[in-house]
Design an enzyme around this catalytic site. Structure first.
Site, PDB file in Angstrom:
ATOM      1  N   ARG A 195       0.660  -1.205  -0.144  1.00 35.19           N
ATOM      2  CA  ARG A 195      -0.030   0.000   0.224  1.00 35.19           C
ATOM      3  C   ARG A 195       0.862   1.266  -0.119  1.00 35.19           C
ATOM      4  O   ARG A 195       0.322   2.303  -0.449  1.00 35.19           O
ATOM      5  CB  ARG A 195      -1.136  -0.020   1.209  1.00 35.19           C
ATOM      6  N   CYS A 300      -0.698  -0.101  16.212  1.00 33.54           N
ATOM      7  CA  CYS A 300      -0.923  -1.331  16.739  1.00 33.54           C
ATOM      8  C   CYS A 300      -1.113  -0.811  18.257  1.00 33.54           C
ATOM      9  O   CYS A 300      -1.450  -1.821  19.165  1.00 33.54           O
ATOM     10  CB  CYS A 300       0.046  -2.167  16.635  1.00 33.54           C
TER      11      CYS A 300
HETATM   12  P1  NAD Z   1      -1.590  -7.190   6.908  1.00 31.83           P
HETATM   13  O1  NAD Z   1      -1.658  -8.325   7.768  1.00 31.83           O
HETATM   14  O2  NAD Z   1      -3.083  -6.778   5.854  1.00 31.83           O
HETATM   15  O3  NAD Z   1      -0.385  -7.108   5.884  1.00 31.83           O
HETATM   16  C1  NAD Z   1       0.858  -7.311   6.564  1.00 31.83           C
HETATM   17  C2  NAD Z   1       1.834  -7.765   5.482  1.00 31.83           C
HETATM   18  O4  NAD Z   1       1.444  -9.087   5.219  1.00 31.83           O
HETATM   19  C3  NAD Z   1       1.918  -7.093   4.042  1.00 31.83           C
HETATM   20  O5  NAD Z   1       3.135  -6.971   3.863  1.00 31.83           O
HETATM   21  C4  NAD Z   1       0.890  -8.007   3.128  1.00 31.83           C
HETATM   22  O6  NAD Z   1       1.316  -7.786   1.777  1.00 31.83           O
HETATM   23  C5  NAD Z   1       1.020  -9.238   3.559  1.00 31.83           C
HETATM   24  N1  NAD Z   1      -0.317 -10.125   3.580  1.00 31.83           N
HETATM   25  C6  NAD Z   1      -1.233  -9.753   4.053  1.00 31.83           C
HETATM   26  N2  NAD Z   1      -2.431 -10.495   4.076  1.00 31.83           N
HETATM   27  C7  NAD Z   1      -1.886 -11.678   3.368  1.00 31.83           C
HETATM   28  C8  NAD Z   1      -2.198 -13.159   3.068  1.00 31.83           C
HETATM   29  N3  NAD Z   1      -3.386 -13.515   3.208  1.00 31.83           N
HETATM   30  N4  NAD Z   1      -1.056 -13.839   2.593  1.00 31.83           N
HETATM   31  C9  NAD Z   1       0.149 -13.316   2.450  1.00 31.83           C
HETATM   32  N5  NAD Z   1       0.524 -12.161   2.869  1.00 31.83           N
HETATM   33  C10 NAD Z   1      -0.210 -11.412   3.381  1.00 31.83           C
HETATM   34  O7  NAD Z   1      -1.333  -5.634   7.690  1.00 31.83           O
HETATM   35  P2  NAD Z   1      -1.610  -4.363   7.384  1.00 31.83           P
HETATM   36  O8  NAD Z   1      -3.037  -3.894   7.113  1.00 31.83           O
HETATM   37  O9  NAD Z   1      -0.682  -3.800   6.396  1.00 31.83           O
HETATM   38  O10 NAD Z   1      -1.055  -3.613   8.654  1.00 31.83           O
HETATM   39  C11 NAD Z   1      -1.965  -3.328   9.859  1.00 31.83           C
HETATM   40  C12 NAD Z   1      -1.738  -4.373  10.751  1.00 31.83           C
HETATM   41  O11 NAD Z   1      -0.712  -4.666  11.551  1.00 31.83           O
HETATM   42  C13 NAD Z   1      -2.894  -4.105  12.128  1.00 31.83           C
HETATM   43  O12 NAD Z   1      -3.401  -5.293  12.413  1.00 31.83           O
HETATM   44  C14 NAD Z   1      -1.647  -3.677  13.230  1.00 31.83           C
HETATM   45  O13 NAD Z   1      -2.363  -3.764  14.461  1.00 31.83           O
HETATM   46  C15 NAD Z   1      -0.738  -4.486  12.813  1.00 31.83           C
HETATM   47  N6  NAD Z   1       0.327  -3.987  13.487  1.00 31.83           N
HETATM   48  C16 NAD Z   1       0.968  -4.500  14.450  1.00 31.83           C
HETATM   49  C17 NAD Z   1       2.200  -4.298  15.204  1.00 31.83           C
HETATM   50  C18 NAD Z   1       2.581  -4.960  16.283  1.00 31.83           C
HETATM   51  O14 NAD Z   1       3.769  -4.542  16.853  1.00 31.83           O
HETATM   52  N7  NAD Z   1       2.162  -5.707  16.943  1.00 31.83           N
HETATM   53  C19 NAD Z   1       2.805  -3.138  14.725  1.00 31.83           C
HETATM   54  C20 NAD Z   1       2.239  -2.264  13.532  1.00 31.83           C
HETATM   55  C21 NAD Z   1       1.139  -2.911  12.944  1.00 31.83           C
END
Ligand code: NAD
Length: 500
Positions: A195, A300
């Site tokens: 994104r 997060c």
């Molecule tokens: P996301 O899970 O949609 O995507 C994260 C990564 O995973 C991306 O690079 C994406 O391309 C990949 N991805 C997504 N779905 C996938 C699938 N089904 N198969 C394979 N790869 C896949 O997360 P997002 O929307 O980009 O980020 C927001 C999320 O991250 C929120 O849930 C937030 O709480 C979390 N987050 C957690 C922390 C922490 O420290 N725990 C920190 C920052 C963000």
């Protein structure tokens, strides 16, 4: 190898046929992906397309994994003191480009400039901690465990490491992983969020300009699910660092470990902010506004439920203070001066959140305290700060990560009731309490089930010398990001038993 320079720092690069399609960086070369599909990276302030993001294939991932594998033995053989200096050179490059990276974060994902500057600063901080690798990576030894026998433990790199990162911190989260991984002698592949990948792209461009970091040590592959699954399955990749939604974290852990990899996967969150009846509202309310609505609630560590402890009079007092502060919170595009609540990452995310708010009102019976659904911007990505009462303690508003400027409000009678609600969550990333009572603090910090706790602090983000991650469904795996945990994750231990 230094790629073409940006026409103007922090602005989009155009080709004759429109915004540029990002290239992958593999083995020291900027190469076009084999992908036939690409998606738009859209500015959430204007709706402009900033770049095209190729949906890289398993062939691209394979090329990156082979390049990283080929470069790894020579990189591991570079003395740790020289690797530390290479990471220090990265720190210098990040500092020199801090303003440019800040503007890129704001353009690419909408974040307010102040917040973006803080994010870049946090990424630099992680890089600084990784510069201490000669101290951090030292092993242990014990003389004379038996007659004539000594024992020592060394740390060696794991091998090839891949990081898969989310959209909401496009500078900081790649920098939670890259500096530590390479400092420990691993080679590295980054798959940033599809994104908003221009900031991590720029960071890798900076790496490419550092002579002390040889070709193949740092690689970037753009894309989405196929690229991720290619990394998870690839036999040449030894470890995966992941941050994203809880459901994706489980998928990454499951698929990555099935092919024998070491995995750390940080997931989503639903964080409560408890406001005790003795809390100083003059301090608590501004902190809660930043926590719930800063970065449009897309952190997060965002506080997404306010749990207000007290009697009816106190509930009314806090509710009206929250309503007034949220209604007046500076809201608008991230580049505008003083904005606290910027647009969300895209119109799709904003629509999903507005729908969730509507469902809470229509189906659960939530009352509207502040309604920001009628506010938006040119890209359709902005929603104003919104506060709804929690009518059902098991509703999505109370329990699910909705990830936007939407705060649920729960009014309770005691700290016991607050703790019971907070600890019934399946998530355990962060939790915050506002109070003047030492006894309440002592009990809360001891009993609350979360990994990162704020005492009169709205966004309890640990500094990089400490581990960063949550408990329960907010984290799968053992070792957190940053600090000593990062060194543990990126090294494997070898124990030598010696008799002379
Ligand atoms: P996301 O899970 O949609 O995507 C994260 C990564 O995973 C991306 O690079 C994406 O391309 C990949 N991805 C997504 N779905 C996938 C699938 N089904 N198969 C394979 N790869 C896949 O997360 P997002 O929307 O980009 O980020 C927001 C999320 O991250 C929120 O849930 C937030 O709480 C979390 N987050 C957690 C922390 C922490 O420290 N725990 C920190 C920052 C963000």
């Amino acid at each position: 190898m230094e790629p073409e320079t940006l026409a103007a720092a922090g602005s989009k690069r155009e080709t004759a046929s429109g915004p540029e399609t990002l290239k992958n960086f593999i083995g020291g070369e900027w190469v076009e992906s084999a992908a036939t599909d690409a998606i738009d990276d859209v500015d959430p302030a204007t709706g402009a397309v900033l770049a095209r993001v190729p949906l890289s294939t398993t062939a691209d991932v394979d090329a990156a994994a082979r390049a990283a594998r080929a470069a790894q033995p020579a990189w591991a053989a570079v003395p740790v003191t020289k690797r530390a200096r290479a990471v220090f050179a990265l720190r210098e490059a990040l500092v020199a480009h801090r303003d440019e990276l800040t503007r890129l974060v704001t353009e690419d994902m909408g974040k307010a400039l102040d917040d973006a500057r803080g994010e870049v600063g946090r990424g630099i901080e992680s890089t600084e901690v990784a510069c201490g690798v000669p101290t951090l990576m030292k092993g242990e030894n014990l003389e004379a465990v038996a007659t004539g026998i000594d024992v020592e433990m060394w740390r060696q790199p794991v091998g090839v490491v891949a990081a898969i990162t989310p959209f909401n911190f496009p500078a900081m989260i790649p920098l939670w992983f890259l500096p530590y991984a390479i400092a420990c002698g691993n080679t590295f592949i980054l798959k940033p969020s599809e994104r908003d990948p221009r900031t991590p792209q720029r960071i890798v461009e900076l790496v490419a300009g550092i002579d002390e970091i040889p070709d193949g040590v740092v690689n970037i592959v753009h894309g989405a699910h196929d690229a991720v699954n290619g990394l998870l399955d690839h036999p040449e990749i030894d470890a995966i660092s992941f941050v994203g939604q809880a459901s994706t974290a489980l998928h990454v852990m499951d698929r990555g470990t099935r092919s024998g990899k070491r995995v750390q996967a940080l997931g989503g969150a639903k964080n409560s902010m408890v406001v005790m009846d003795d809390a100083d509202l003059g301090k608590a309310i501004p902190a809660m506004m930043q926590s719930a609505f800063g970065n449009a609630g897309q952190r997060c560590l965002a506080g997404s439920v306010a749990v207000v402890v007290g009697d009816g009079e106190r509930h009314r007092e806090v509710r009206s203070a929250l309503a007034e502060a949220a209604a007046n919170l500076p809201t608008g595009n991230g580049a505008d001066e003083g904005v606290v609540c910027p647009p969300m990452v895209g119109a799709d995310a904003r629509d999903r959140l507005a729908t969730a708010a509507g469902r809470a009102i229509d189906e659960d019976g939530s009352e509207v305290v502040v309604d920001g659904r009628d506010r938006t911007n040119a890209a359709g990505a902005l929603m104003g700060p919104t506060i709804l009462t929690i009518a059902d303690r098991e509703s999505d508003l109370a329990r699910e990560e909705l990830f936007g400027p939407l705060l649920g409000l729960l009014e309770v009678g005691s700290l016991d009731e607050a703790l019971e609600f907070v600890n019934a969550s399946r998530y355990g990333n962060a939790s915050v309490i506002f109070t003047e009572s030492g006894a309440a603090v002592r009990r809360y910090r001891n009993e609350v089930e979360a990994g990162m706790i704020g005492i009169n602090v709205g966004v309890p983000a640990p500094v990089a010398w400490f581990p960063f991650a949550g408990w329960k469904d907010s984290m799968v795996g053992d070792l957190h990001a940053n600090g000593h945990d990062a060194i543990e994750f990126y090294t494997r231990k070898k124990v030598l038993t010696t008799r002379w």
